[in-house]
Every structure is written in C-alpha cells, then in structure tokens.
Write a protein that holds these residues in place. Structure first.
Motif, short mmCIF file in Angstrom:
data_model
loop_
_atom_site.label_atom_id
_atom_site.label_comp_id
_atom_site.label_asym_id
_atom_site.label_seq_id
_atom_site.Cartn_x
_atom_site.Cartn_y
_atom_site.Cartn_z
N VAL A 148 64.56 58.31 18.97
CA VAL A 148 64.69 58.11 17.53
C VAL A 148 64.91 56.64 17.16
N ASP A 149 64.94 55.76 18.15
CA ASP A 149 65.07 54.32 17.90
C ASP A 149 63.69 53.69 17.83
N GLU A 150 63.59 52.61 17.05
CA GLU A 150 62.35 51.84 17.00
C GLU A 150 62.27 50.93 18.22
N PRO A 151 61.05 50.55 18.59
CA PRO A 151 60.93 49.59 19.69
C PRO A 151 61.39 48.21 19.25
N ASN A 152 61.51 47.31 20.21
CA ASN A 152 61.82 45.92 19.91
C ASN A 152 60.49 45.25 19.57
N TYR A 153 60.15 45.23 18.28
CA TYR A 153 58.87 44.68 17.83
C TYR A 153 58.75 43.21 18.19
N LEU A 154 59.82 42.46 17.96
CA LEU A 154 59.78 41.03 18.20
C LEU A 154 59.46 40.71 19.65
N ASP A 155 60.05 41.43 20.57
CA ASP A 155 59.79 41.21 21.99
C ASP A 155 58.31 41.45 22.30
N ALA A 156 57.78 42.56 21.83
CA ALA A 156 56.37 42.88 22.09
C ALA A 156 55.44 41.86 21.44
N LEU A 157 55.72 41.50 20.20
CA LEU A 157 54.84 40.56 19.49
C LEU A 157 54.94 39.14 20.05
N ASN A 158 56.12 38.75 20.51
CA ASN A 158 56.26 37.45 21.16
C ASN A 158 55.44 37.40 22.45
N GLU A 159 55.46 38.47 23.21
CA GLU A 159 54.65 38.54 24.44
C GLU A 159 53.17 38.50 24.09
N LEU A 160 52.78 39.22 23.07
CA LEU A 160 51.38 39.21 22.64
C LEU A 160 50.97 37.81 22.19
N GLU A 161 51.86 37.13 21.49
CA GLU A 161 51.60 35.75 21.05
C GLU A 161 51.35 34.84 22.26
N LYS A 162 52.20 34.95 23.27
CA LYS A 162 52.02 34.15 24.49
C LYS A 162 50.67 34.44 25.14
N LEU A 163 50.34 35.70 25.23
CA LEU A 163 49.09 36.10 25.88
C LEU A 163 47.86 35.68 25.10
N THR A 164 47.92 35.78 23.78
CA THR A 164 46.76 35.37 22.98
C THR A 164 46.61 33.86 22.99
N SER A 165 47.68 33.12 23.07
CA SER A 165 47.55 31.66 23.12
C SER A 165 46.97 31.24 24.47
N ARG A 166 47.26 31.98 25.53
CA ARG A 166 46.64 31.69 26.84
C ARG A 166 45.16 31.94 26.81
N VAL A 167 44.77 33.03 26.13
CA VAL A 167 43.34 33.35 26.01
C VAL A 167 42.64 32.28 25.19
N ASP A 168 43.29 31.84 24.10
CA ASP A 168 42.70 30.81 23.24
C ASP A 168 42.55 29.47 23.96
N ASP A 169 43.48 29.19 24.90
CA ASP A 169 43.44 27.94 25.64
C ASP A 169 42.30 27.88 26.67
N ASN A 170 41.82 29.03 27.07
CA ASN A 170 40.75 29.09 28.09
C ASN A 170 39.40 28.89 27.51
#
Length: 170
Positions: A148-170
């Motif tokens: 019944v708890d929500e996920p930690n959105y910020l943690d997931a979105l921060n990880e996604l941000e890191k991953l998308t910036s790596r993809v953009d850098d390539n």
C-alpha cells in the motif's frame, strides 16, 4: 521473497531477478489485444512500473506519476503492468487521461511468474519499478516492501536520468 499487504506478510512465487540479469521471457497484452513479448521491449531503455491493481488509489498515483514524467525522458519507453484485464485498463486510461505510457495486461500471469512477482494468494503483482537497458539487462530494481506504499519515484527517476544521459553521451 515476501512483501506485506497492509502489514500482513505474503509470499511471492519466487525471488525476483537481480540487477545485472537478463529480463526473463514473458508475454503481456496491449490495449489492442496484441501480444507484447520480452523481445518487443528490447532496443530502448525501458522503465517498467508494476502495480497490483490499476483501479486502486496508490496504483493510480503511481501510474499517473510515471505518465507525467515520461515526457521528460524521450529516449526511454515507459510501461505499466498489472493483472487487470485489457478492458479494465482501457477504461482506467480513458478516465485518467493516461497517454504517455503503455499499460499492459498480465491477466494470464506470464510476466508475474517469469519475474517471480506474482502473489498467488491475491493473483496480483508485487508493486515494483524496473529499468531495463536496450539489451534487456535489468539495471535497476525497486520492490516496494509494503504493497500500500508508493515506490520511491525520485530514486527511480534519478537512475533513469543517469542512464539516459549516458545514452545521450554515446
């Protein structure tokens, strides 16, 4: 593995995959009743939001939150998975105005068994968030201990941000 539902401990069908492993083979169903296989998710960074029942308040908040964030990550594919039927999901999406992510049905529990997220007592999936790279490798996992708890959105979105910036850098 165990999680709790309103404080009561429930078991999953197994132990969900770890970071660094390949996404297992499964099939889901989209709004057009078309099969979506694991292979269909390859080729792009994908955030998989898993909810127990799309028609509940916490699942609604989780899906709406990721729907709102999808525009900020044009290089990523966002999906929500639940065991609700296609018809239930379509009605929910229409009522909520969800258009930025794909809502996929696991009514036949293929995903739940493959990912070992199924709670057999309820026929629902454990609330979780997964990020899978373009090759199908799990690079992030968050299994919410209390349903019944929500996920930690910020943690997931921060990880996604890191991953998308790596993809953009390539």
């Amino acid at each position: 593995m165990q999680v709790t539902v309103e404080g009561k401990s429930v078991s999953l069908v197994g132990n969900p995959p770890e970071i660094g492993t390949q996404l297992p083979k499964f099939k889901l169903w989209d709004k057009d009743d078309q099969k979506v296989k694991t292979a269909n998710l390859l080729g792009t960074l994908t955030l998989i939001s898993v909810v127990p029942d799309i028609n509940t308040s916490v699942c609604t908040m989780q899906t709406r939150k990721f729907n709102q964030q999808a525009d900020h990550f044009p290089g990523a594919h966002f999906i929500t998975v639940s065991t609700n039927t296609i018809a239930e999901q379509a009605g929910w999406c229409a009522a909520q105005g969800v258009q930025n992510l794909d809502v996929l049905s696991d009514a036949d529990e293929s995903f739940g068994y493959a990912m070992e997220l199924l709670i057999p007592d309820t026929g629902t999936l454990a609330r979780s968030v997964w990020i899978v790279d373009a090759n199908g490798q799990i690079v992030y996992r968050q299994i919410v201990p209390e349903e019944v708890d929500e996920p930690n959105y910020l943690d997931a979105l921060n990880e996604l941000e890191k991953l998308t910036s790596r993809v953009d850098d390539n």
